[in-house]
Write a protein that holds these residues in place. Structure first.
Motif, PDB file in Angstrom:
ATOM      1  N   VAL A 102       0.842  -1.193   0.000  1.00  0.00           N
ATOM      2  CA  VAL A 102       0.000   0.000   0.000  1.00  0.00           C
ATOM      3  C   VAL A 102       0.874   1.239   0.000  1.00  0.00           C
ATOM      4  O   VAL A 102       2.057   1.176   0.334  1.00  0.00           O
ATOM      5  N   GLU A 103       0.287   2.348  -0.376  1.00  0.00           N
ATOM      6  CA  GLU A 103       0.931   3.642  -0.221  1.00  0.00           C
ATOM      7  C   GLU A 103       0.596   4.110   1.180  1.00  0.00           C
ATOM      8  O   GLU A 103      -0.578   4.254   1.530  1.00  0.00           O
ATOM      9  N   LEU A 104       1.607   4.298   2.039  1.00  0.00           N
ATOM     10  CA  LEU A 104       1.399   4.788   3.395  1.00  0.00           C
ATOM     11  C   LEU A 104       1.406   6.313   3.357  1.00  0.00           C
ATOM     12  O   LEU A 104       2.369   6.911   2.869  1.00  0.00           O
ATOM     13  N   ILE A 105       0.354   6.924   3.860  1.00  0.00           N
ATOM     14  CA  ILE A 105       0.174   8.370   3.817  1.00  0.00           C
ATOM     15  C   ILE A 105       0.064   8.877   5.245  1.00  0.00           C
ATOM     16  O   ILE A 105      -0.716   8.334   6.036  1.00  0.00           O
ATOM     17  N   PRO A 106       0.845   9.911   5.615  1.00  0.00           N
ATOM     18  CA  PRO A 106       0.796  10.413   6.994  1.00  0.00           C
ATOM     19  C   PRO A 106      -0.597  10.917   7.375  1.00  0.00           C
ATOM     20  O   PRO A 106      -1.310  11.498   6.565  1.00  0.00           O
ATOM     21  N   LEU A 107      -0.958  10.681   8.630  1.00  0.00           N
ATOM     22  CA  LEU A 107      -2.214  11.141   9.202  1.00  0.00           C
ATOM     23  C   LEU A 107      -1.872  11.759  10.548  1.00  0.00           C
ATOM     24  O   LEU A 107      -1.173  11.126  11.350  1.00  0.00           O
TER      25      LEU A 107
END
Length: 165
Positions: A126-131
């Protein structure tokens, strides 16, 4: 005076609707408010990016626009050298946002990674996206990624997150 009371009730009722849509992942909140820019979409690899679903899509099958090839590639075992980033509880993110991604407080910058569902043993690139939020906070996953790891679309699922190796 009667008009002011009706107006006040209407404002409170509409504000309550916004809270409900946010909880269901349908509203806009914080960093998730703006749709991805062309630059952000271009930065996603072809392994995790997908076409936008059609406007009338209403079912999980119609909303999941990843190809069979992408799902097969994403399901391959991680390369040696993957580093664990931690465990998080994932819920369904925006079902209309295509691709294989996870928005999580476990990363500080976008990167490709892997999520594993310990209950099924299935995993996905997956593409890990900051939250924004504490590392112990929950995460949001794409419909495609949840389906690929065999997770329920309506439950909270504990997943292991790692780099892709």
């Amino acid at each position: 005076m009667k008009h002011y009371i009706i107006l006040g009730v209407a404002v409170v009722a509409l504000a309550g609707c916004a809270g409900v849509t946010d909880r269901l992942g349908l509203g806009k909140r914080g960093a998730d408010a703006a749709p991805p820019t062309a630059e952000a979409e271009a930065s996603l690899s072809s392994a995790t990016a997908a076409a936008r679903p059609p406007a009338g899509a209403r079912t999980a099958d119609a909303l999941d626009t990843t190809t069979a090839e992408q799902r097969a590639e994403a399901s391959k075992p991680a390369a040696a050298g993957a580093k664990s980033l931690g465990t998080t509880v994932a819920s369904l993110g925006s079902a209309t946002e295509p691709g294989l991604w996870m928005k999580t407080p476990l990363v500080k910058s976008e990167m490709q990674g892997r999520v594993t569902n310990p209950a099924t043993g299935k995993s996905s690139t997956v593409e890990l996206i900051p939250l924004d939020g504490p590392a112990s906070g929950g995460s949001r996953m794409s419909l495609s990624a949840l389906r690929l790891i065999g997770a329920s679309l309506t439950d909270l699922t504990k997943v292991e997150v790692s780099t892709n190796g």
